[in-house]
Design an enzyme around this catalytic site. Structure first.
Site, PDB file in Angstrom:
ATOM      1  CB  CYS A  74      -0.881   0.002   1.234  1.00  0.00           C
ATOM      2  SG  CYS A  74      -1.742  -1.562   1.464  1.00  0.00           S
ATOM      3  NE  ARG A 115       4.178   0.867  -2.214  1.00  0.00           N
ATOM      4  CZ  ARG A 115       5.253   0.743  -1.451  1.00  0.00           C
ATOM      5  NH1 ARG A 115       6.362   1.320  -1.796  1.00  0.00           N
ATOM      6  NH2 ARG A 115       5.239   0.030  -0.360  1.00  0.00           N
ATOM      7  CD1 TRP A 163      -2.545  -4.552  -4.919  1.00  0.00           C
ATOM      8  CD2 TRP A 163      -2.232  -6.018  -3.253  1.00  0.00           C
ATOM      9  NE1 TRP A 163      -2.462  -5.808  -5.471  1.00  0.00           N
ATOM     10  CE2 TRP A 163      -2.277  -6.734  -4.469  1.00  0.00           C
ATOM     11  CE3 TRP A 163      -2.060  -6.734  -2.066  1.00  0.00           C
ATOM     12  CZ2 TRP A 163      -2.130  -8.104  -4.544  1.00  0.00           C
ATOM     13  CZ3 TRP A 163      -1.916  -8.106  -2.135  1.00  0.00           C
ATOM     14  CH2 TRP A 163      -1.953  -8.775  -3.375  1.00  0.00           C
ATOM     15  CG  ASN A 171       2.575  -1.345   3.086  1.00  0.00           C
ATOM     16  OD1 ASN A 171       2.001  -2.374   2.744  1.00  0.00           O
ATOM     17  ND2 ASN A 171       3.507  -0.766   2.338  1.00  0.00           N
ATOM     18  N   GLY A 172       1.270  -3.856   5.507  1.00  0.00           N
ATOM     19  CA  GLY A 172       1.800  -5.075   6.124  1.00  0.00           C
ATOM     20  C   GLY A 172       0.656  -5.996   6.511  1.00  0.00           C
ATOM     21  CD  GLU A 188      10.897  -8.314 -18.052  1.00  0.00           C
ATOM     22  OE1 GLU A 188      10.758  -9.180 -17.169  1.00  0.00           O
ATOM     23  OE2 GLU A 188      10.483  -7.141 -17.934  1.00  0.00           O
ATOM     24  CE  LYS A 201       7.177  -5.858 -17.877  1.00  0.00           C
ATOM     25  NZ  LYS A 201       8.363  -5.921 -17.070  1.00  0.00           N
ATOM     26  CD  GLU A 221       4.131  -6.956 -15.634  1.00  0.00           C
ATOM     27  OE1 GLU A 221       3.922  -6.894 -14.418  1.00  0.00           O
ATOM     28  OE2 GLU A 221       5.246  -6.757 -16.130  1.00  0.00           O
ATOM     29  CG  HIS A 232      12.410 -32.060 -23.575  1.00  0.00           C
ATOM     30  ND1 HIS A 232      12.950 -33.314 -23.423  1.00  0.00           N
ATOM     31  CD2 HIS A 232      13.338 -31.322 -24.219  1.00  0.00           C
ATOM     32  CE1 HIS A 232      14.164 -33.329 -23.941  1.00  0.00           C
ATOM     33  NE2 HIS A 232      14.425 -32.128 -24.431  1.00  0.00           N
ATOM     34  CE  LYS A 247       7.741   0.599 -10.554  1.00  0.00           C
ATOM     35  NZ  LYS A 247       7.856  -0.454 -11.571  1.00  0.00           N
TER      36      LYS A 247
HETATM   37  C1  F6R Z   1       7.068  -6.677 -13.505  1.00  0.00           C
HETATM   38  C2  F6R Z   1       7.621  -6.064 -12.317  1.00  0.00           C
HETATM   39  C3  F6R Z   1       7.835  -6.933 -11.134  1.00  0.00           C
HETATM   40  C4  F6R Z   1       9.065  -6.482 -10.330  1.00  0.00           C
HETATM   41  C5  F6R Z   1       9.182  -7.317  -9.057  1.00  0.00           C
HETATM   42  C6  F6R Z   1      10.421  -6.970  -8.269  1.00  0.00           C
HETATM   43  O1  F6R Z   1       6.961  -5.772 -14.545  1.00  0.00           O
HETATM   44  O2  F6R Z   1       7.862  -4.898 -12.275  1.00  0.00           O
HETATM   45  O3  F6R Z   1       7.961  -8.263 -11.507  1.00  0.00           O
HETATM   46  O4  F6R Z   1      10.197  -6.634 -11.117  1.00  0.00           O
HETATM   47  O5  F6R Z   1       8.054  -7.092  -8.258  1.00  0.00           O
HETATM   48  O6  F6R Z   1      10.434  -5.635  -7.870  1.00  0.00           O
HETATM   49  P1  F6R Z   1      11.755  -4.929  -7.427  1.00  0.00           P
HETATM   50  O7  F6R Z   1      12.636  -4.833  -8.600  1.00  0.00           O
HETATM   51  O8  F6R Z   1      11.324  -3.586  -6.919  1.00  0.00           O
HETATM   52  O9  F6R Z   1      12.356  -5.784  -6.351  1.00  0.00           O
END
Ligand code: F6R
Length: 616
Positions: free
Chosen positions: A2, A27, A77, A103-104, A489, A493, A496, A512, A611
């Site tokens: 959050c 967040r 969140w 937050n937690g 990756e 992308k 998500e 396989h 994020k």
């Molecule tokens: C995906 C994304 C997440 C972060 C992951 C780690 O686009 O952004 O998968 O890479 O949550 O976050 P950090 O880098 O802040 O530890």
């Protein structure tokens, strides 16, 4: 996960809190709220709403908030209790003597709730957070001041927490606490005002002088004073630092979305990161913040890279660099798996964590495991002062500026550049690289910002290729060698942002199992650079085409054989094999972006995501 913002000072708090919440919306975005403390003696005014900040703005329009110089805000969140008006923060106890945001996860909340209910406390929400408000209320009633009440309440909680509270008993005061790794509490020092936030993003419009609470630390702020303390009651001396981050990087500028802006910022972010870590003429590495980790570069016998999500994919590229450039055995691990596996390691292993936020709970817990094992640690991080930089023995900073799109882009490419620099430095101190080779690698990396910039001039042309994915349900992303992390990756992308089911696979795995999926309705994105394994990918593409599968190949410019073989292709410039990941990810970022746009998805705030993941 959050977002938290608090203000106390000479200005009106409400507009500052609401702007802060907009800055923090990445967040979490299922509900939001603010609490304001009007002048002495009056009750706090609380406004909260399910949904995005716009809903809260609407609610406040209906019931204008009182004038106040102190307040707290939160964007949520959901963990305990569905997103609803009642479950939105802030929360109070039975009366209005204390208001908190949190937050937690209160891991012992069921027992606490039963205990508090037994003493007559009535609950308004399903949240675990509300138990903290009731605990604080009891401590205030027992005569503690707000800081002491926070310390006493924290002693009853299990789990990790960032908590911020105010009370009409102490006008003009806000108290914050950090326990464990549920996210940061950053203190912002203004002129005649002080702020607290979970993130730098909400502070930068007001100040660049900040301090990060350490684990088990408390803070009390008023307009002109700040006091720190330990949870054990000891006084703590915290010195603020002045950041060079630019508040303008928090704006969308001329772009519709943060993500598009951040994709387009990659050339500058790479140039800033590379410029911060090395010079080309003369070729010299300047990893100035390796600190106590520096001597370990020479001593260790292996490297273990950890991270989550996109940062884990960057770590996978880093493994190539440590093996190929420094000839040091290197492994990668998902931090959330590593932390529970009782891993076998000690001072012979250099642990390198990758985290743009520096606050991801699993990464921090993995680092704690590594520290307990005696392993030296370096973190690759984009957030100066964040928790990973405090736990690690040394840091390699990336200089990507704030990243606000929930999906990471520029911090992926800058982390790769930082890992390349760290592998070069490791090779240098271990005598595994000649001066000429070092100079060549430095030159090659320094050329990448311009190359990526040229790629991005074709943003719209790349985006057009996404049309074929507008109605597809599944996509396979295949890669090999240094392209495997890019396939993973690219798939991350895609899923998500666009909610298309996308799987990243090592191309060698195809036969396989995954090849059973292939038919005319199951497209594949194949990454076929010019690294040593290109011919193997050619075989994969042939096998897919032979089964009526459709292939979009990401190929090197001029690779006519592959262009002819695939149904469609996107070209990337020819760059040295080890740096191909930096070029190859660009079209995949744009593809995911354009697919999401075509499918009408919310690009900066994909559903269910936040994020920074600060709860398990
Ligand atoms: C995906 C994304 C997440 C972060 C992951 C780690 O686009 O952004 O998968 O890479 O949550 O976050 P950090 O880098 O802040 O530890």
């Amino acid at each position: 996960m959050c977002g938290i913002i608090a203000y106390t000072g000479s200005r009106q708090a409400a507009p500052i809190l609401l702007a802060g919440l907009r800055d923090l919306e990445y967040r979490g975005y299922d509900s939001a709220g603010v609490a304001l403390l009007p002048e002495a003696g009056s009750e706090p005014a609380v406004a909260k709403r399910r949904g995005k900040i716009a809903e809260l703005d609407g609610a406040i329009g209906e019931h204008a908030l009182p004038a106040a110089h102190t307040g707290i805000g939160h964007t949520r969140w959901a963990t305990h209790g569905s997103p609803s008006d009642a479950n939105a923060h802030p929360h109070t106890g039975c009366g209005s003597d204390v208001v908190i945001v949190h937050n937690g996860i209160v891991e012992n909340y069921a027992a606490l709730r039963a205990e508090l209910a037994g003493r007559g406390h009535a609950f308004d929400s399903e949240t675990d957070t509300e138990t903290i408000a009731h605990l604080l209320e009891e401590r205030l009633d027992a005569g503690s001041d707000l800081l002491a009440a926070m310390r006493e309440a924290c002693a009853r909680l299990t789990g990790s927490h960032a908590i911020v509270a105010l009370s009409p008993r102490e006008p003009g005061i806000v108290v914050g606490a950090r326990i464990g790794n549920a996210g940061g509490v950053v203190v912002g020092y203004g002129k005649g005002e002080m702020l607290l936030s979970s993130d730098l993003a909400a502070l930068l419009p007001h100040t660049r002088e900040v301090a990060f609470l350490a684990d088990r630390q408390l803070v009390r702020i008023s307009g002109d004073r700040v006091d720190y303390a330990g949870l054990d009651g000891s006084a703590a001396d915290v010195v603020p630092r002045t950041l060079s981050l630019d508040p303008a990087s928090a704006d969308k500028g001329a772009y519709d979305t943060y993500m598009r802006k951040e994709i387009m910022e990659q050339p500058a972010a790479l140039a800033d990161t590379i410029g911060g870590l090395m010079t080309v003429e003369p070729p010299r590495l300047s990893l100035d913040d390796l600190g106590e980790a520096r001597p370990w570069l020479e001593r260790v016998e292996r490297v273990l890279l950890v991270g989550m999500g996109t940062s884990l994919h960057a770590a996978m590229v880093g493994r190539w660099y440590f093996e190929q450039i420094a000839r040091l055995p290197a492994d990668i691990d998902n931090a959330s798996e590593f932390r529970y596996r009782e891993p076998v390691l000690g001072p012979e292993t250099l642990v390198v964590s990758v985290s743009q936020s520096g606050e991801t709970v699993d990464v921090l817990e993995a680092m704690n495991v590594a520290r307990a094992s005696g392993a030296p640690q370096i973190t690759i991080c984009n957030t100066p002062g964040s928790q990973t930089t405090r736990v690690a023995d040394g840091t390699v900073h990336t200089y990507a500026g704030l990243e606000r799109g929930v999906a990471s882009t520029k911090t992926f490419t800058t982390s790769i550049a930082a890992l390349f620099a760290l592998a070069l430095e490791t090779a240098r101190v271990r005598g595994r690289i000649s001066e000429d080779d070092l100079a060549r690698h430095v030159r090659d990396l320094a050329a990448m910002p311009e190359i990526v910039g040229r790629q991005l001039e074709s943003f719209d042309a790349i985006a057009a290729a996404a049309e074929r994915f507008r109605t597809t349900d599944h996509i396979l992303f295949l890669g090999r060698g240094p392209a495997l992390p890019i396939a993973l990756e690219g798939a991350l992308k895609m899923k998500e942002l666009s909610y298309v089911h996308a799987e990243g696979y090592a191309a060698g795995e195809m036969k396989h199992g995954p090849i059973a999926l292939i038919d005319s309705g199951f497209p594949t994105v194949a990454l076929a650079g010019q690294h040593a394994l290109r011919s193997k990918i050619v075989s994969n593409i042939e096998q897919i085409r032979a089964r009526d599968g459709e292939v979009l190949a990401v190929v090197t410019e001029g690779d006519d054989e592959l262009i002819a073989l695939a149904n469609e292709s996107l070209t990337v410039p020819s760059v040295p094999a080890l740096l191909e990941p930096l070029a190859a990810i660009v079209p995949l970022q744009v593809l995911a972006y354009a697919t999401a746009e075509a499918r009408g998805c919310n690009i900066d705030q994909p559903r269910n995501l936040a994020k920074t993941v600060t709860v398990e």
